[in-house]
Motif scaffolding. Structure first.
Motif, PDB file in Angstrom:
ATOM      1  N   THR A  28       0.840  -1.207   0.000  1.00 26.06           N
ATOM      2  CA  THR A  28       0.000   0.000   0.000  1.00 26.06           C
ATOM      3  C   THR A  28       0.872   1.252   0.000  1.00 26.06           C
ATOM      4  O   THR A  28       0.459   2.276  -0.529  1.00 26.06           O
ATOM      5  CB  THR A  28      -0.988   0.050   1.186  1.00 26.06           C
ATOM      6  N   ALA A  31       1.602   1.910  -3.532  1.00 24.50           N
ATOM      7  CA  ALA A  31       0.411   2.370  -4.246  1.00 24.50           C
ATOM      8  C   ALA A  31      -0.003   3.785  -3.857  1.00 24.50           C
ATOM      9  O   ALA A  31      -0.778   4.428  -4.559  1.00 24.50           O
ATOM     10  CB  ALA A  31      -0.758   1.417  -3.984  1.00 24.50           C
ATOM     11  N   ASP A  63      -9.149   2.254  -1.062  1.00 22.76           N
ATOM     12  CA  ASP A  63      -8.545   2.478  -2.371  1.00 22.76           C
ATOM     13  C   ASP A  63      -7.125   1.927  -2.418  1.00 22.76           C
ATOM     14  O   ASP A  63      -6.745   1.255  -3.388  1.00 22.76           O
ATOM     15  CB  ASP A  63      -8.557   3.968  -2.705  1.00 22.76           C
ATOM     16  N   ARG A  67      -5.821  -1.080  -4.820  1.00 24.03           N
ATOM     17  CA  ARG A  67      -4.720  -0.854  -5.773  1.00 24.03           C
ATOM     18  C   ARG A  67      -3.555  -1.793  -5.506  1.00 24.03           C
ATOM     19  O   ARG A  67      -2.967  -2.341  -6.436  1.00 24.03           O
ATOM     20  CB  ARG A  67      -4.268   0.608  -5.731  1.00 24.03           C
ATOM     21  N   GLU A  70      -4.385  -5.050  -6.761  1.00 25.86           N
ATOM     22  CA  GLU A  70      -4.730  -5.003  -8.186  1.00 25.86           C
ATOM     23  C   GLU A  70      -6.101  -5.617  -8.448  1.00 25.86           C
ATOM     24  O   GLU A  70      -6.295  -6.427  -9.352  1.00 25.86           O
ATOM     25  CB  GLU A  70      -3.640  -5.678  -9.026  1.00 25.86           C
TER      26      GLU A  70
END
Length: 82
Positions: A28, A31, A63, A67, A70
């Motif tokens: 994270t 990301a 979010d 992300r 994926e």
């Protein structure tokens, strides 16, 4: 946002990706444009089925997890107003 199915889709995505809670927390950070990511404890709350499990999380956290995994965010979380 709320986690779907008591966090099962997140656990499934983590298993598919071969990620532990700690490794997902690291992903994270990658990301996150700010580079902060989210804490392993927050991910633990997302995936726990016991008393430490929580249902509602900040949109930003959801979010970043989506992300990092994926995965589409709506596969893992749902908007409470939807």
């Amino acid at each position: 946002m709320h986690r779907r199915d008591n966090g099962q889709p997140i656990r499934d995505a983590m298993a598919t990706a071969g990620l532990s809670i700690e490794r997902l927390a690291e992903k994270t950070k990658q990301a996150d444009p700010a580079g902060y990511g989210i804490k392993p404890s927050t991910i633990g709350h997302m995936v726990s089925t016991g008393p430490s499990g929580r249902d509602r999380f900040e949109d930003r956290s959801c979010d970043l997890v989506a992300r990092a995994l994926e995965e589409p965010i709506d596969k893992l979380f749902t908007d409470a107003t939807a």
